[in-house]
Design a protein around this motif. Structure first.
Motif, PDB file in Angstrom:
ATOM      1  N   MET A  34     -32.922 -19.200  72.551  1.00 40.32           N
ATOM      2  CA  MET A  34     -34.124 -18.312  73.336  1.00 40.32           C
ATOM      3  C   MET A  34     -35.372 -19.333  73.902  1.00 40.32           C
ATOM      4  O   MET A  34     -36.458 -19.151  74.229  1.00 40.32           O
ATOM      5  CB  MET A  34     -34.847 -17.549  72.454  1.00 40.32           C
ATOM      6  CG  MET A  34     -34.317 -16.179  71.995  1.00 40.32           C
ATOM      7  SD  MET A  34     -35.141 -15.200  71.111  1.00 40.32           S
ATOM      8  CE  MET A  34     -34.324 -13.646  71.329  1.00 40.32           C
ATOM      9  N   GLY A  35     -34.885 -20.731  73.750  1.00 41.97           N
ATOM     10  CA  GLY A  35     -35.728 -21.664  74.051  1.00 41.97           C
ATOM     11  C   GLY A  35     -35.889 -21.575  75.816  1.00 41.97           C
ATOM     12  O   GLY A  35     -35.254 -21.178  76.409  1.00 41.97           O
ATOM     13  N   SER A  36     -37.262 -22.007  76.144  1.00 33.88           N
ATOM     14  CA  SER A  36     -37.607 -21.896  77.434  1.00 33.88           C
ATOM     15  C   SER A  36     -38.460 -23.448  77.967  1.00 33.88           C
ATOM     16  O   SER A  36     -38.521 -24.133  77.074  1.00 33.88           O
ATOM     17  CB  SER A  36     -38.618 -20.850  77.699  1.00 33.88           C
ATOM     18  OG  SER A  36     -39.828 -21.326  77.273  1.00 33.88           O
ATOM     19  N   ASN A  37     -38.502 -23.307  79.111  1.00 31.85           N
ATOM     20  CA  ASN A  37     -39.209 -24.530  79.868  1.00 31.85           C
ATOM     21  C   ASN A  37     -40.662 -24.644  80.326  1.00 31.85           C
ATOM     22  O   ASN A  37     -41.239 -25.188  81.065  1.00 31.85           O
ATOM     23  CB  ASN A  37     -38.268 -24.950  81.014  1.00 31.85           C
ATOM     24  CG  ASN A  37     -37.090 -25.604  80.722  1.00 31.85           C
ATOM     25  OD1 ASN A  37     -36.034 -24.950  81.287  1.00 31.85           O
ATOM     26  ND2 ASN A  37     -36.709 -26.424  79.940  1.00 31.85           N
ATOM     27  N   TYR A  38     -41.171 -23.425  79.700  1.00 23.50           N
ATOM     28  CA  TYR A  38     -42.590 -23.093  80.033  1.00 23.50           C
ATOM     29  C   TYR A  38     -43.436 -24.505  79.609  1.00 23.50           C
ATOM     30  O   TYR A  38     -43.119 -24.913  78.552  1.00 23.50           O
ATOM     31  CB  TYR A  38     -43.175 -21.904  79.059  1.00 23.50           C
ATOM     32  CG  TYR A  38     -44.450 -21.529  79.111  1.00 23.50           C
ATOM     33  CD1 TYR A  38     -44.927 -21.271  80.627  1.00 23.50           C
ATOM     34  CD2 TYR A  38     -45.353 -21.088  78.361  1.00 23.50           C
ATOM     35  CE1 TYR A  38     -46.362 -20.903  80.810  1.00 23.50           C
ATOM     36  CE2 TYR A  38     -46.711 -20.658  78.140  1.00 23.50           C
ATOM     37  CZ  TYR A  38     -47.057 -20.646  79.704  1.00 23.50           C
ATOM     38  OH  TYR A  38     -48.426 -20.162  79.862  1.00 23.50           O
ATOM     39  N   ASN A  39     -44.524 -24.778  80.324  1.00 19.37           N
ATOM     40  CA  ASN A  39     -45.264 -25.917  80.157  1.00 19.37           C
ATOM     41  C   ASN A  39     -44.515 -27.141  80.480  1.00 19.37           C
ATOM     42  O   ASN A  39     -44.785 -28.251  80.207  1.00 19.37           O
ATOM     43  CB  ASN A  39     -46.126 -26.185  78.983  1.00 19.37           C
ATOM     44  CG  ASN A  39     -47.082 -25.231  78.805  1.00 19.37           C
ATOM     45  OD1 ASN A  39     -47.902 -25.550  77.870  1.00 19.37           O
ATOM     46  ND2 ASN A  39     -47.198 -24.075  79.289  1.00 19.37           N
ATOM     47  N   ALA A  40     -43.367 -26.896  81.382  1.00 19.38           N
ATOM     48  CA  ALA A  40     -42.443 -28.046  81.610  1.00 19.38           C
ATOM     49  C   ALA A  40     -41.906 -28.805  80.609  1.00 19.38           C
ATOM     50  O   ALA A  40     -42.123 -30.113  80.737  1.00 19.38           O
ATOM     51  CB  ALA A  40     -43.038 -28.902  82.901  1.00 19.38           C
TER      52      ALA A  40
END
Ligand code: PLP
Length: 418
Positions: free
Chosen positions: A377-383
Motif C-alpha cells: 500500500m506504499g505511495s509516493n506522496y511527498n515525492a
C-alpha cells in the motif's frame, strides 16, 4: 514477545540469523525485512492443518505482491486470488500457476477478463449480474468458455473494523442470496460460461469463528438449493479473512477452522478452496526505520523516523496497532511515552502512538507484523521513493526489491513545450 523468526539476542533484534542493524547498514532505511522461514512455516501450517479438508489455498496477492514472495508461495503449493489484471501479470511473472488462480473483485474490466481467459485461470468470482453479462460476451467473442463462480454475500457481521468488513448486505461486494439462484440459472444457460463453484469473503482480520460458521452454513444451503435445481458445483471457496495477532488478538487456530469446515461440509464432495492473504504473510515481515529526531514536548513526545504513512498506512487508514520494537536495547535510556511519526506533511502521519520506549536519536526501530497490507500500500506522496525489501534466509540476505530511484518518480511525466 516477537515471533519465532524475529527475536532478540544479547540486546539486538535479529531476523533469523541476521542482525537487523547489519541490514540497515547495508541497505539503508526504511526497509522491509522478510523471513523466508516465517513464510514457509505459514504455508506449511495451512497445508498441514487443512490437509484433506481444503484442496487449494489461493494466496490473496493484494496482501503482498512482491515477486519473490509470490514465487516462494507458488513453490510451496499455493494458488492465487487476484483482484486485477496487474495482479494476474504479477502471478504469471512470478511463475504462479494460472490454473490455480481465481479472479475476484467487483470491477473487472473487459481487458482484464480477456487476459485472464487467455491465461486460462481456474475461475472468475463474479460479483454482479452486469459483470456476468460482460464476461459471457467477452468469452463468446474469444471463442472461450469462462469458468464461473459467484461471490455471494452471506450478510453476516464478521465483527471486524468497518473498513475491512465485506460480508454485510450494505457492502459493495458479492451478490445477495436471493439474487444468486437466478444468476446461476442464467449462467448455466449460456454456452460461453461454465458454472464451477461458489465463493464468499466476509471481511479481514477476523478472530471469531462464529461468523465463518454462519456464513459457511448459509453457503451450503445455497449449494443444496442449486443442486435441487440441477446445478452441480465443483468447488466451494470460503474466502480469506483469518486474523493475526498484532497486539493481543487471539487468532483462530487453523486446526479449529479446519474442524469447523469438516463439520459444516461433512458428506459433501465439492472441493474446498480458501483465499488467505494476511494470515500467510503478516508475521513474516518487519519495517525497519531509523530515528531522525527526538522532539520531547510538554503534552507529547515525538520520535520522528525515516519511515512514514507512505511506507505503512495501516495505522492511519484502519486505526491499526502495530508493535514497535527498539532494535538495540538502550540500557542507559529512560523510558518515555512516544508517538512514532514520519516526515510526511500530514498530522495523521504516524506509525504508532503512546509507546513506552527508551529512545535515542539514530536508533533503529522495527515495526512488527508488517508483512501484509504494508509495502503493497506504499505511495509516493511527498515525492518519497518507496522502501527497499529484503528477504532473509538463515544468514543469507537477498534484496527482493531495490529502493525506488527518485528519478523514477517523474519518469513518465512531461514538461509542456510552450
Ligand atoms: C482481500 C481478500 C482476501 C484476503 O483477505 P485476508 O484478510 O488478507 O485473508 C481474500 N479474498 C478476497 C476476495 C479478498 O478481497
Amino acid at each position: 514477545m516477537m515471533t519465532n523468526f524475529f527475536q532478540e539476542r544479547n540486546g539486538t533484534l535479529y531476523a533469523e540469523e541476521v542482525a537487523l542493524p547489519d541490514i540497515a547498514e547495508r541497505f539503508g532505511t526504511p526497509c522491509y525485512v522478510y523471513s523466508r522461514a516465517a513464510l514457509t512455516a505459514a504455508a506449511h501450517e495451512f497445508h498441514t492443518a487443512l490437509d484433506g479438508t481444503v484442496d487449494l489455498v489461493c494466496y490473496a496477492v493484494k496482501a503482498n505482491g512482491n515477486l519473490a514472495i509470490l514465487n516462494l508461495l507458488a513453490r510451496l503449493g499455493c494458488g492465487f486470488d487476484i483482484v486485477s489484471g496487474g495482479e494476474l501479470a504479477r502471478v504469471l511473472a512470478a511463475g504462479g500457476d494460472p490454473a490455480k488462480t481465481v479472479f475476484s473483485g467487483v470491477g473487472k474490466t473487459v481487458a482484464e477478463m480477456e487476459a485472464a481467459l487467455h491465461a486460462g485461470i481456474l475461475c472468475f468470482n463474479v460479483e454482479s449480474a452486469a459483470e456476468l453479462s460482460a464476461l459471457a460476451a467477452t468469452a463468446a467473442r474469444l471463442g472461450k468458455v469462462a469458468p464461473v463462480s459467484f461471490r455471494v454475500n452471506p450478510d453476516v457481521d464478521a465483527k471486524t473494523h468497518p473498513y475491512i468488513s465485506t460480508g454485510l448486505k450494505e457492502n459493495k461486494f458479492g451478490v445477495s442470496f436471493d439474487e444468486a439462484q437466478m444468476l446461476y440459472r442464467q449462467a448455466a444457460a449460456l454456452s460461453s460460461l461454465r458454472v464451477t463453484g461458489v465463493d464468499m469473503h466476509i471481511g479481514s482480520q477476523i478472530t471469531e469463528l462464529a461468523p465463518y460458521r454462519e456464513a459457511a452454513e448459509k453457503l451450503l444451503q445455497l449449494v443444496k438449493a442449486l443442486e435441487a435445481d440441477g446445478i452441480v458445483l465443483e468447488h466451494i471457496d470460503i474466502g480469506g479473512g483469518l486474523g493475526v495477532r498484532y497486539r493481543d488478538e487471539q487468532p483462530i487456530p487453523l486446526t479449529v477452522f479446519a474442524q469447523m469446515l469438516r463439520d459444516v461440509f461433512a458428506g459433501r464432495s465439492e472441493r474446498l478452496f480458501m483465499e488467505p492473504g494476511r494470515r500467510l504473510v503478516a508475521d513474516a515481515g518487519v519495517l525497519l526505520t531509523r530515528i531522525l529526531y527526538l522532539k520531547p514536548g510538554a503534552s507529547k513526545n515525538f520520535a520522528v523516523v525515516d519511515a512514514a504513512m507512505t511506507d505503512l498506512i495501516r495505522p492511519v487508514l484502519y486505526e491499526a496497532w502495530h508493535p514497535v520494537w527498539a532494535v538495540t536495547k538502550n540500557a542507559a535510556g529512560n523510558e518515555k511515552i512516544w508517538d512514532i511519526v514520519g516526515p510526511v506533511c500530514e498530522s495523521s502521519d504516524f506509525l504508532a502512538q503512546a509507546r513506552p520506549l527508551a529512545l535515542r536519536e539514530g536508533d533503529l526501530l522495527a515495526v512488527g507484523v508488517a508483512g501484509a497490507y504494508a509495502m503493497v500500500m506504499g505511495s509516493n506522496y511527498n515525492a518519497r521513493p518507496r522502501a527497499c525489501e529484503v528477504m532473509v534466509d538463515g544468514d543469507e540476505i537477498t534484496m527482493i526489491r531495490a529502493r525506488e530511484k527518485i528519478e523514477k518518480l517523474w519518469e513518465s511525466e512531461q514538461i509542456l513545450q510552450k
